[in-house]
Design an enzyme around this catalytic site. Structure first.
Site, PDB file in Angstrom:
ATOM      1  N   GLU A 116       5.392  -5.205 -10.676  1.00  0.00           N
ATOM      2  CA  GLU A 116       4.479  -5.832 -10.093  1.00  0.00           C
ATOM      3  C   GLU A 116       3.628  -6.897 -11.293  1.00  0.00           C
ATOM      4  OE1 GLU A 116       2.788  -2.511  -8.036  1.00  0.00           O
ATOM      5  OE2 GLU A 116       2.974  -3.634  -6.216  1.00  0.00           O
ATOM      6  N   GLU A 120       8.545   3.093  -5.915  1.00  0.00           N
ATOM      7  CA  GLU A 120       7.437   3.815  -5.458  1.00  0.00           C
ATOM      8  C   GLU A 120       7.905   4.697  -4.207  1.00  0.00           C
ATOM      9  OE1 GLU A 120       7.280   0.605  -6.569  1.00  0.00           O
ATOM     10  OE2 GLU A 120       5.344   0.496  -7.306  1.00  0.00           O
TER      11      GLU A 120
END
Ligand code: 3HC
Length: 679
Positions: free
Chosen positions: A105, A125
């Protein structure tokens, strides 16, 4: 206090460098440092571009998981990243190692990404029961399209730098040894151009034009996603990236992220993340114990198990000498190994050259003397103490001193086997699970005399061949099979008392196991270990064998199978079971699925408690690691011991008592004190 972030000026480029070992996790100090670094760049007129890179073995490998569940301390990662993306001076991520989760990210919030060829990029994740929480689900589809983003977000598997470049996630692959210089040059080449921001990208519209991609993805990956909450949330978030304006998409992502973070699945999967890493450590063996170099491995037995074990080492580039008693068995075994590799190649998971390289490292032999120079020999002959002792006695005579001798036994006493040699310190159990080239678990069985360096070497080697290792003490069945036997006992008992055998299987399927014990029996073959005398029938399994119901391979076992291997309960088997129950005087009654579940699982917890009490496992989480990797216990419940903690140990005790089953003092004591296994 030293800060993990420093900046360096290279002419008109500011390089922001993170040095936060071991994996540059994005803890609070790192986030604050990143935000400060960007402020420094923006407030300095002499700076026209920015590069972000990391020292050590990897680019940011994600948010700091140890901060999860604690009170958040600003700046949050989304805040830091928004600041970064808003910069009108170009910001370049310089990626090496693994840019994972929050690390990916960070890269997405930068305006450009360059990477070395060995880098891997991903959003793992979902493997922690989460989805990305710093706008990864919104920026990525806008940059690369929903179709390319979906597998990254919803499976969590990372991709190579090359693949990342192909989908538009990486702008340029740079030199393996010149990352910083190449990134600075790249940044300079972008000065004066309008900065591209992923949040403003339009590639996400592919999912709006063709919504079928979401259903297709679900259909293709349905089996892998069964029972998990996070992958569905991940798909929903990627879909939202196409349907909602960026700010609203981010809000949606936050909601989904927060819901998952507060749920039991993510808690369980985060427990597992640390459990797997803890299992690799042996409390009383120092981390710096010198290792025994393993350059050549011997395997005794070229059957299914021996062949599978050998493949692990060949795939890791370690030469293997494999021994059999007869040429025919040797040829058959090595033929099966080659075929397995070729099938993997056909599925595109290895190249034909790699098949050749792996098989080229294999030396088949009929002569024990050829094992003399091996550093480790693993025995995988059939389970009989006398046979094993003879094998170890022979090995001890021919294999060089200082080499490790391991048994793949699944329940025999390692100390007794070790006593058949003059080097008990070099003997241990390495219990692989079938198929040994596929299953992740390796139970490392520590004998009374096993040396520290032998254990430390085995743990390191396990990691090298891609296994997850857990240490067990010497007890019948070790950790895994010892607990399994309690479940099997109850499964057999339940069907004698009137439970449908398919209900027993279904209860475990519904719990999240890939299959139940009777399906497993059919898959493995009911005739394994059968005495082959149809007139001698003393168990249900023998009765099934007597009528030719050997399992899936004969189209019928506990179940009848159609050509697609779909199972249907069999009337013949129902009668066989009912006859047995009558013969043994068991009264029949309806048994609820709740009772079945409690009777199958609670005795396993009780056995796990005994294993801990006897110190046969170092810690409760090691038991979780064994069951998740060796027996398909659903990871989203965290493993048997974590699951017991979640439902409450008093619930387990009460359930065992209700069903008249034994409760160990250890479990009872913990429950009475309101404790949990995992602290
Ligand atoms: N946070 C905190 N600690 C971490 C960590 C993380 N993200 N990643 C790794 N560690 C710790 C490990 O617990 C281990 O600690 P230990 O030495 O005390 O046992 C140490 O770092 C080294 O880790 P490994 O033993 O796993 O080292 P490897 O070299 O085998 O693997 C890795 C490195 C591939 C980076 C692997 O550690 C990994 O996969 N890490 C997790 C990556 C991940 O899941 N990232 C996403 C986090 S969630 C997130 O980012 C949310 C965001 O969207 C907001």
């Amino acid at each position: 206090m030293t800060t993990p972030i420093r900046t360096e000026r290279h002419d008109n480029v500011l390089v922001i460098i993170s040095d936060n070992p071991p994996v540059n996790a994005l803890g609070q100090a790192v986030r604050a440092g990143l935000a400060a670094g960007i402020e420094e760049a923006l407030s300095d007129d002499g700076i026209e571009a920015v590069v972000i890179r990391c020292d050590g073995r990897t680019f940011f490998a994600g948010a700091d998981i140890t901060e999860f569940g604690k009170a958040p301390k600003g700046p949050s990662l989304p805040e830091a990243l928004d600041k970064l993306e808003a910069s009108d001076k170009p910001v370049v991520a310089a990626i090496h190692g693994t840019a994972l989760g929050g690390g990916c990210e960070v890269a997405l919030a930068c305006h450009y990404r360059v990477a070395v060829p060995s880098a891997k990029i991903g959003l793992p994740e979902v493997k922690l029961g989460l989805i990305p929480g710093a706008a990864g689900t919104q920026r990525l589809p806008r940059l690369v399209g929903a179709e390319a983003a979906l597998p990254l977000v919803a499976t969590g598997d990372p991709i190579s730098a090359k693949k990342a470049q192909a989908i538009g996630l990486v702008d340029k692959i740079v030199g393996e040894d010149s990352l910083e210089a190449d990134a600075i040059a790249f940044a300079k080449s972008k000065i004066g151009q309008p900065v591209p921001r992923a949040s403003e990208g339009t590639a996400n519209q592919d999912g709006v034009k063709n919504p079928a991609i979401f259903d297709d993805f679900r259909q293709k990956n349905g089996r892998k996603m069964r029972g998990f909450d996070a992958p569905n949330a991940a798909i929903e978030a990627v879909k939202a990236a196409g349907e909602l304006p960026y700010a609203e998409g981010v809000k949606k992502e936050r909601e989904l992220f927060a819901r998952l973070m507060g749920g039991t699945q993510s808690k369980a999967m985060r427990h597992y993340f640390f459990a797997e890493r803890a299992a690799n450590k042996i409390d009383d063996v120092p981390a710096d114990t010198p290792l025994i170099p393993i350059k050549k491995v011997g395997v005794i037995g070229a059957g299914t198990m021996g062949g599978g074990i050998a493949m692990n080492f060949l795939s890791a580039g370690i030469p293997v000498t494999i021994l059999e008693m007869k040429q025919e068995a040797l040829d058959r075994g090595t033929g099966v190994m080659r075929k397995n590799y070729e099938n993997t190649a056909k599925r595109g998971r290895m190249t034909v050259e790699q098949v050749g390289t792996a098989m080229g490292l294999l030396t088949p032999t009929l002569d024990y003397a050829d094992l003399a120079d091996c550093d480790l020999v693993i025995e995988a002959v059939y389970e009989n103490m006398d046979v094993k002792k003879e094998v170890f006695g022979t090995l001890d005579g021919v294999v060089k001193q200082g080499a490790i001798l391991a048994s793949n036994t699944s329940y025999l006493n390692i100390d007794e086997i070790a006593a058949a040699t003059q080097r008990p310190g070099y003997v241990l159990g390495l219990h692989f699970f079938s198929p040994a080239n596929v299953m992740k678990l390796l139970e490392v069985v520590r004998g009374a005399k096993t040396r520290d360096d032998v254990l430390a070497t085995s743990m390191k080697l396990a990691k090298k061949i891609g296994k997850v290792a857990a240490v067990s003490g010497v007890c019948p069945g070790f950790i895994g099979n010892r607990m399994l036997s309690k479940r099997q006992e109850q499964a057999n008992q339940l069907i004698m008392e009137g439970a449908n055998y398919w209900d027993v299987d279904d209860v475990l399927l519904e719990f999240g196991f890939p299959m139940g014990p009777f399906q497993m029996g059919d898959l493995a073959g009911i005739d394994i270990g059968w005495h082959r005398d149809p007139s001698k029938v003393t168990t249900v399994r023998e009765a099934l064998c007597a009528v030719g119901r050997f399992g899936q391979k004969t189209g019928k076992g506990f179940y009848d199978y159609d050509e697609a291997r779909n199972r249907t309960p069999s009337d013949e088997v129902k009668t066989i079971i009912a006859d047995f129950a009558a013969k043994e005087g068991h009264a029949q009654r309806d048994i609820s699925k709740d009772e079945i579940r409690e009777r199958l699982l609670y005795p396993m917890i009780n056995e796990g408690a005994k294993i801990l009490d006897e110190k046969m496992a170092q810690r409760a989480s090691d038991i979780d690691v064994v069951w998740i990797n060796g027996y398909g216990w659903p990871i989203y419940t965290g493993g048997p011991m974590f699951w017991a903690d979640t439902i409450g140990l008093d619930t387990v005790v009460a359930g065992l008592e209700k069903h008249g089953l034994p409760v160990s003092d250890y479990l009872r004591g913990k429950a009475a004190r309101g404790e949990t296994f995992n602290g």
